[in-house]
Design an enzyme around this catalytic site. Sequence first.
Site, PDB file in Angstrom:
ATOM      1  N   GLU A 108       0.892  -1.160   0.000  1.00 52.50           N
ATOM      2  CA  GLU A 108       0.000   0.000   0.000  1.00 52.50           C
ATOM      3  C   GLU A 108       0.925   1.204   0.000  1.00 52.50           C
ATOM      4  O   GLU A 108       1.763   1.341   0.873  1.00 52.50           O
ATOM      5  CB  GLU A 108      -0.878  -0.034   1.264  1.00 52.50           C
ATOM      6  CG  GLU A 108      -2.079   0.878   1.193  1.00 52.50           C
ATOM      7  CD  GLU A 108      -2.111   1.849   2.346  1.00 52.50           C
ATOM      8  OE1 GLU A 108      -2.299   1.434   3.490  1.00 52.50           O
ATOM      9  OE2 GLU A 108      -1.916   3.058   2.088  1.00 52.50           O
ATOM     10  N   CYS A 147      -2.099   8.243   4.679  1.00 54.46           N
ATOM     11  CA  CYS A 147      -2.159   7.890   3.250  1.00 54.46           C
ATOM     12  C   CYS A 147      -3.458   8.382   2.632  1.00 54.46           C
ATOM     13  O   CYS A 147      -3.573   8.455   1.413  1.00 54.46           O
ATOM     14  CB  CYS A 147      -1.992   6.393   3.047  1.00 54.46           C
ATOM     15  SG  CYS A 147      -2.810   5.397   4.285  1.00 54.46           S
TER      16      CYS A 147
END
Lengths: 468, 468
Positions: free
Chosen positions: A224, A261
């Site tokens: 990720e 994020c």
Amino acid sequence: MNINDILDRSKKAFFKYGKSSGEQRATLLETIASEIENLGDSLVKAIEEECNFVEGRILGERGRTCGQLRMFAQVARSGSHLGIKKDAAMPDRVPMPRPDLRKINIPLGPIIVFGASNFPLAYSTAGGDTASALAAGCTVILKGHPAHAHTSELVASAISKALDKVGMDQDIFIHVASSDFETGKALVQHPFTAGVGFTGSVSGGYALASYTRDRKNPIPVFTEMGSTNPVIYLNGAPSEEVKSRANMLAGAITLGAGQFCTNPGLIFGLKSEEFTTFYTSLSENISQIQGAKMLNHNIQKNYLAKMDHALQQKGIQLISNVTDTDDELIAVPSLAKTEGHTFINNPVLHEEVFGPYSLIVEFESQDQLEQALHMIDGQLTCSFLANEAILKENSSLIDIAIHKAGRLIFNGVPTGVEVCDSMVHGGPSPATSDSRFTAVGSDAILRWLRPVCYQNFPTSLLPKELQD
Amino acid sequence: MNINDILDRSKKAFFKYGKSSGEQRATLLETIASEIENLGDSLVKAIEEECNFVEGRILGERGRTCGQLRMFAQVARSGSHLGIKKDAAMPDRVPMPRPDLRKINIPLGPIIVFGASNFPLAYSTAGGDTASALAAGCTVILKGHPAHAHTSELVASAISKALDKVGMDQDIFIHVASSDFETGKALVQHPFTAGVGFTGSVSGGYALASYTRDRKNPIPVFTEMGSTNPVIYLNGAPSEEVKSRANMLAGAITLGAGQFCTNPGLIFGLKSEEFTTFYTSLSENISQIQGAKMLNHNIQKNYLAKMDHALQQKGIQLISNVTDTDDELIAVPSLAKTEGHTFINNPVLHEEVFGPYSLIVEFESQDQLEQALHMIDGQLTCSFLANEAILKENSSLIDIAIHKAGRLIFNGVPTGVEVCDSMVHGGPSPATSDSRFTAVGSDAILRWLRPVCYQNFPTSLLPKELQD
């Protein structure tokens, strides 16, 4: 550090742990959660020292981490992840009889998990990757993040204690404290390694992928990585709502010094009086928010460098109030602005700036906005600030966004990732390396499982869950 | 051949087809099946000429292909592949309210499918990859296999007719007839390509993987490659059963000139009177089976070369009757034998020989057999010829086999892959590139889907399937 020895131990432990019951794994995960809570103040202090977090943030992240462990305990207990399917035998079928066929998901094997810099608990040692892998029946080798080495050791000690308490093999979870780059490489390249979980930068994720490419036997690698989380503003709001949208977004941009994020890094809108009012209000909001300390000097250095690089591009205007501060770790929230055509023609402006920075893009037309949306990279999220009727009129934007992102948000912000069954924390590359999986929520366990079919097996030889 | 034009067309068609209903896709797939049946004798003749199949094999494969199309129609109609999950809003939750969250699987985009040499229908133009991708809502660009170019064109014409009949865009399925190596490379490297499906050799699959590595945006690539499908013989059968086991296995080794990815290429057993009786009987059976014509000269050349290479290794003994034949395309079924330690020490003997060849390995001890099973590569299948009580006593073999293969078979053979919900036609590398997916059965559709989460969306903006 003998990597062969580590993988030997992990694989040996896997051969037993992989056969444990869902109930046994659930008990382990719940005991880990309790042992993390039992660390009490020592854990809070370690994170304060290593990550510059305020206490509230630490307690919040601890709650989320233990909540995740308990959620995956429920998943393991329920067996919902096993994906069981059965096709009964048809001995009389012509021209060919059908044998009895039954399918169940089994764990992959030893998984290498890399701790993330920005989540010392929720995405690190006993974070989502570890919890989901243990729930699946995989053993875990955890490469601690050097930026919070002490925190990682404390959490690892809690896991070790939990394994002892439930009478399980210590090698089910092996903590690797090395900050050596080569160690990570050797771990993911080892033939016994069956999968990799990583949360971090695009460059880090791509490096990991390149190491695993040379493997004789390719394995699932879930990384990720980066996301700029575009927010699309559509006109048509009463002035009060324009301000409340700006206020909500300012909070999301500056939350946790922007070190998420899901931080919204791009704000798209049509050149108009309303959009100008919106971003002026956003700018005012942001300039009033106190900067927060970043995780460490390295992250702050990268923030300033990436932001400077963006601001040096042609046609970029800084519109937020940058104030100096005595504390060099403070990240001053920053807002910049550019025109649609400038954005479209300069890929540097599409890149993530990890920190409390966001770029407003003013488009000349809906076509130009759609063109930009088509062009940007894969994303974790895409948000719409709009009223229902207006977005319905512009539903082509949803049609484009859905093929760019893993989560679409209506009148909300991307920060605050709910841990639940229907969460998708994933998206097309470079948001993640495989958009078919999620890093958050119960389905995160699917990354570490694969199906096996038993054909014509007598009941006594089937796993318990597949028996009639 | 303008690759940019092909991908532009496919992506444009995808933006509409990806939003079609399950019912619309089901109708398309069922119409394709009917149109393939409507090709009648012309299709049968094309395959006879291009692939040297007997009529029964062609009709069987056509039945399977149309059956697959109709099965995926059912999947699309039922929506079982959508993986819908919902978490209701909790506006009063403290400290943070929970928004409404709903998840649904959406299609990836344009998929490149490569036709397989050994299945001109079931794994080629309208085969499992195409059927599952179309059911998912993806558009398909099909690179026909040059070894059955005319067959591929006929099937493509049936698909084109079906698209016309149901009133859908021709660009939903684009047939690329080039035999040019560079075309395949350019197709999988194009930025608009969203996924790849391939069935073929290990070297071909690895080459494809290497092309996609250079992509800026990595995409799912599913390759189904090689497998030696070990069969483990356990002593303890009455003499009648020893012979019936040998008879059944001889049929599997020679079926379709051994040109199946599930062809049993390794036979493991303990050195013993019973195992000798078994493989002597197997050898007798095989030597009485007429060799069949292979697909083409290239495949036969590779068969002979791979077999010769295996037979030239030290400690290998050919035990079947190799007879000369006038027809150079005939593949004579062959059986070889070696000792456990020879097998363990020579990885060449672990490799697939594509054709009617199988290697018997006689082990000195159970430990040695287990060591060999630990060492071999990932497999599509692993079979046990054993009685229930004996296999239960030796269940450690199942524990090892389950981490090597996608399907375990009790007293049966790996050939004859059932198309159903619980089938797993997959396995760890090099059997496939990602053991978490299957190439056969309803779950094959999962290769072409990814989840998207809608957060806080009003009903009017949700896809129909996610509405209350």
